[in-house]
Design a protein around this motif. Structure first.
Motif, PDB file in Angstrom:
ATOM      1  N   GLU A 557      -4.909  -5.997   4.749  1.00 17.88           N
ATOM      2  CA  GLU A 557      -4.072  -6.277   3.582  1.00 17.88           C
ATOM      3  C   GLU A 557      -2.636  -6.381   4.082  1.00 17.88           C
ATOM      4  O   GLU A 557      -1.800  -5.512   3.859  1.00 17.88           O
ATOM      5  CB  GLU A 557      -4.241  -5.165   2.539  1.00 17.88           C
ATOM      6  N   PHE A 558      -2.358  -7.532   4.742  1.00 19.99           N
ATOM      7  CA  PHE A 558      -1.096  -7.665   5.455  1.00 19.99           C
ATOM      8  C   PHE A 558       0.105  -7.714   4.521  1.00 19.99           C
ATOM      9  O   PHE A 558       1.178  -7.205   4.845  1.00 19.99           O
ATOM     10  CB  PHE A 558      -1.134  -8.913   6.339  1.00 19.99           C
ATOM     11  N   GLY A 559      -0.055  -8.316   3.361  1.00 19.09           N
ATOM     12  CA  GLY A 559       1.065  -8.412   2.427  1.00 19.09           C
ATOM     13  C   GLY A 559       1.515  -7.043   1.953  1.00 19.09           C
ATOM     14  O   GLY A 559       2.713  -6.716   1.958  1.00 19.09           O
ATOM     15  N   ALA A 560       0.574  -6.216   1.532  1.00 17.72           N
ATOM     16  CA  ALA A 560       0.916  -4.866   1.076  1.00 17.72           C
ATOM     17  C   ALA A 560       1.454  -4.018   2.224  1.00 17.72           C
ATOM     18  O   ALA A 560       2.391  -3.229   2.046  1.00 17.72           O
ATOM     19  CB  ALA A 560      -0.316  -4.199   0.462  1.00 17.72           C
ATOM     20  N   ALA A 561       0.881  -4.216   3.411  1.00 16.31           N
ATOM     21  CA  ALA A 561       1.352  -3.451   4.562  1.00 16.31           C
ATOM     22  C   ALA A 561       2.790  -3.819   4.902  1.00 16.31           C
ATOM     23  O   ALA A 561       3.626  -2.944   5.176  1.00 16.31           O
ATOM     24  CB  ALA A 561       0.435  -3.680   5.752  1.00 16.31           C
ATOM     25  N   GLY A 562       3.098  -5.134   4.891  1.00 16.52           N
ATOM     26  CA  GLY A 562       4.459  -5.555   5.200  1.00 16.52           C
ATOM     27  C   GLY A 562       5.455  -5.082   4.166  1.00 16.52           C
ATOM     28  O   GLY A 562       6.570  -4.654   4.495  1.00 16.52           O
ATOM     29  N   GLN A 563       5.080  -5.156   2.889  1.00 20.22           N
ATOM     30  CA  GLN A 563       5.976  -4.687   1.838  1.00 20.22           C
ATOM     31  C   GLN A 563       6.264  -3.197   1.978  1.00 20.22           C
ATOM     32  O   GLN A 563       7.400  -2.743   1.787  1.00 20.22           O
ATOM     33  CB  GLN A 563       5.351  -4.992   0.478  1.00 20.22           C
ATOM     34  N   LEU A 564       5.230  -2.415   2.322  1.00 16.02           N
ATOM     35  CA  LEU A 564       5.423  -0.979   2.506  1.00 16.02           C
ATOM     36  C   LEU A 564       6.324  -0.696   3.694  1.00 16.02           C
ATOM     37  O   LEU A 564       7.176   0.198   3.649  1.00 16.02           O
ATOM     38  CB  LEU A 564       4.056  -0.299   2.698  1.00 16.02           C
ATOM     39  N   LEU A 565       6.176  -1.490   4.779  1.00  9.73           N
ATOM     40  CA  LEU A 565       7.004  -1.280   5.965  1.00  9.73           C
ATOM     41  C   LEU A 565       8.470  -1.542   5.657  1.00  9.73           C
ATOM     42  O   LEU A 565       9.352  -0.774   6.062  1.00  9.73           O
ATOM     43  CB  LEU A 565       6.514  -2.194   7.087  1.00  9.73           C
ATOM     44  N   VAL A 566       8.741  -2.610   4.921  1.00  6.65           N
ATOM     45  CA  VAL A 566      10.130  -2.922   4.564  1.00  6.65           C
ATOM     46  C   VAL A 566      10.713  -1.847   3.651  1.00  6.65           C
ATOM     47  O   VAL A 566      11.869  -1.433   3.797  1.00  6.65           O
ATOM     48  CB  VAL A 566      10.196  -4.311   3.893  1.00  6.65           C
ATOM     49  N   SER A 567       9.902  -1.352   2.704  1.00  5.43           N
ATOM     50  CA  SER A 567      10.403  -0.318   1.784  1.00  5.43           C
ATOM     51  C   SER A 567      10.713   0.970   2.532  1.00  5.43           C
ATOM     52  O   SER A 567      11.650   1.692   2.176  1.00  5.43           O
ATOM     53  CB  SER A 567       9.379  -0.066   0.680  1.00  5.43           C
TER      54      SER A 567
END
Length: 672
Positions: A557-567
């Motif tokens: 789930e790359f989209g959710a993972a990337g969003q969490l990393l940025v947050s």
């Protein structure tokens, strides 16, 4: 027993010079640590050949306690159970006299069992002589405790009407001397000659009568030869003995009725004496004088020799002179002191304690027992019963509650000398309302947590006694031990129970440092269950979110993972020394060909974080080997640059590529 109670033995620890002195400190476990030091005062110099006694060696002076053998340990455990049972439903004063009396008799039974066991050990020939002597002295001391307790029970704990106190005193004497008297009765009865020819026959008759045991006395008189040759004489005395006005139940007769009964009975004794019915047998004449209450008869040497102790004579004298006496009457004190004088006037430890009780001097009794008995068990439990029954208030001791609490505290502190009894001591502290919790807190800080089972036992006790802060301290100790063994998951579990934010942050850093070196997070299952506790520490929150990032990445789930990393980077809860690691984790997502994970705004946020890392000049740290190899292959870098320069260049290049892709297409799966 006197050697056990009267005074301490002198033991030479150090041979000191006049110019030296001893310093000491409490060392626990019934011991003192002492050392000799120079006084440093001017004085004559010693000859050069004189050896100084000053030494840097610390001497430990330790004394034995009579509570630390198997028999007395059983007494401690039994009395602890009685103490706790008495407080079921409340720990304050109680008006239930029956409950107090029942508990008091439980204590006495435990004491009697202890005395019996110690006596058996004292006669065990397999033991060394020193041990046998020690057990014998302890048996005498606990026998004395039982004797004093048995006297205090009717005097202080029971509220007895007229005529009943003397009955209780007779039971007290029979409880302590009855077995010896019964054995003597069997010995006299089994005499091969006529029983009256036994030298103990008449002393035994006097003794039975003074103990109030009229039936055995009548039976013994019936074996006399006069029962055959002059049956009327023996029958007359037997009739008097059978008609002694004994009170069989409390409150069944008024004081006037009892006085009338005793008056009529004494008049009958006087009539028969004046009629000369016992002239033919002088021993019966003396016995009738005792029954009539003649003071001279009680001072007769034959009567004094018949009784083993002064208090046996005292009880008999009370029975036939002042049978309606009640606790606190002045007659008790007068008769007791007179009987002591008849037996030589020796006022040892036992005499002092018993006389204080007979005077109803509770404070004097407590002081004497505290100073003359070598442990706190006896006076702590007895005073506790007196306090619960309100007797200390009746005696106008305004500080009675504080005194009772002080004695319980002293007893509990003495139990702490044995590590296996700290749980028992905690229960006693728990029933000391003024300073008990302070003692419990200090005690829990010093409980040796040798094993995991010890820690669980201590925690269970803390929760039962509502010692939350002390329980958290134990959790911290367990967490630190687990940390030292590098068991981070166990340490984190104890730390969360302790609710220690600072320690939780430290463990979170240890987790992340381990990840930086190994490239993997261990014990991930524990981290999955931290949802409700993540707010305990920012670092722990970061650890939990970072774990979530890895879970999402593993599920693709790359989209959710990337969003969490940025947050995470934007939230500023991540220490800057870990930013490089987070940006490195973004590299595979930035280079992902089948999907644009970061939009323009997110890419700018990552670039801004990268510039902050560069501006802060963080310390050089290596990357996980697998990640570094992937980055180098992706960037096609040569080996002439430093590792950090290559790493930063790869990040910039990946961000530029992702920005161009994000400008051309929105985030999401790439079009086919």
């Amino acid at each position: 027993m006197e050697s056990e109670l009267e005074g301490p033995a002198c033991v030479t620890v150090l041979d000191l010079d006049p110019r030296e002195r001893v310093l000491g400190t409490w060392a626990g476990q019934n011991s003192l640590a002492v050392v000799n030091v120079s006084d440093r005062k001017e004085g004559p110099r010693r000859p050069s050949g004189h050896q100084s006694s000053q030494s840097t060696e610390v001497q430990q002076v330790q004394w034995a306690s009579c509570l630390w053998n198997d028999v007395t340990r059983r007494l401690v455990n039994q009395s602890h159970g009685f103490f706790m049972d008495l407080r079921e439903g409340g720990g304050g004063r109680t008006d239930d006299q029956k409950k107090l009396i029942r508990c008091s008799r439980f204590y006495r039974c435990a004491l009697r069992e202890c005395v019996g066991s110690l006596s058996d050990m004292a006669s065990d020939q397999t033991l060394p002589p020193a041990k046998m002597k020690e057990h014998s002295e302890q048996a005498e001391m606990y026998s004395m405790m039982e004797l004093v307790w048995g006297l205090c029970e009717p005097l202080f704990l029971e509220v007895l009407p007229h005529g009943c106190l003397v009955q209780q005193l007779m039971e007290w004497v029979n409880w302590n001397k009855g077995e010896a008297t019964t054995a003597l009765v069997r010995e006299v009865a089994s005499c091969s000659l006529q029983p009256e020819q036994h030298n103990k026959f008449w002393p035994l008759v006097y003794r039975l009568v003074l103990q109030g045991r009229m039936k055995p006395a009548v039976d013994l008189l019936s074996t006399h030869s006069f029962a055959q040759t002059s049956p009327k004489v023996i029958a007359s005395m037997s009739e008097l003995l059978k008609k002694v006005p004994m009170v069989r139940s409390t409150g069944s007769h008024s004081r006037m009725e009892l006085q009338r009964c005793w008056y009529d009975w004494r008049a009958e004794c006087t009539r028969r004496l004046n009629a000369g019915e016992y002239v033919s047998l002088p021993q019966l004449h003396l016995l009738c004088c005792l029954l009539r209450g003649d003071e001279e008869a009680f001072c007769d040497s034959r009567v004094i020799e018949a009784c083993e102790t002064w208090y046996e004579l005292m009880v008999g004298r009370i029975l036939f002179t002042t049978p309606l006496v009640v606790s606190g009457d002045y007659d008790l004190q007068l008769i007791a002191e007179s009987c002591v004088e008849l037996y030589g006037g020796n006022r040892g430890s036992l005499e002092q304690i018993l006389l204080a009780a007979l005077k109803s001097d509770m404070l004097g009794l407590i002081k004497l027992c505290s100073s003359l008995i070598s442990n706190w068990w006896f006076i702590a439990h007895l005073t506790d019963l007196l306090h619960l029954g309100g007797m200390l208030v009746v005696s106008q001791m305004e500080y009675g509650a504080r005194l009772s609490e002080f004695l319980l505290q002293e007893y509990a502190c003495s139990l702490l000398a044995d590590q296996s009894l700290w749980e028992v001591a905690m229960d006693y502290f728990n029933h000391c309302p003024t300073r008990g919790r302070n003692y419990m807190s200090l005690c829990m800080e010093r409980v040796p947590l040798v094993s995991y089972q010890d820690a669980i036992k201590a925690l269970s006790l803390c929760y039962r006694l509502q010692l939350k802060e002390e329980a958290q301290g134990i959790y911290r100790v367990l967490a630190m031990r687990a940390c030292r063994r590098n068991q981070l998951s166990v340490a984190l579990q104890w730390c969360l129970r302790a609710k220690d934010a600072a320690f939780a942050g430290y463990i979170a850093e240890r987790y992340f440092e381990s990840y930086e070196h190994t490239g993997e997070l261990k014990d991930l299952d524990l981290l999955d269950g931290l949802d409700s506790t993540l707010v305990l520490s920012d670092k722990l929150t970061f650890l939990g979110k970072y774990r979530e990032f890895h879970v999402l990445y593993g599920k693709r789930e790359f989209g959710a993972a990337g969003q969490l990393l940025v947050s995470l980077l934007n939230s500023k809860i991540v220490p800057k020394r870990f930013w490089v690691t987070l940006l490195t984790d973004a590299l595979p997502l930035l280079e992902l060909k089948e999907e644009v994970v970061f939009d323009v705004e997110q890419t700018h946020a990552l670039a801004h974080s990268l510039e902050e890392v560069i501006d802060a000049l963080p310390a050089k740290k290596g990357l996980p080997q697998s990640t570094r190899e992937e980055v180098q292959e992706s960037a096609g870098c040569g080996g002439d640059k430093s590792e950090e320069s290559i790493h930063l260049s790869l990040l910039r290049l990946a961000l530029v590529r992702n920005l161009s892709r994000a400008l051309m297409a929105p985030p999401g799966p790439a079009p086919c």
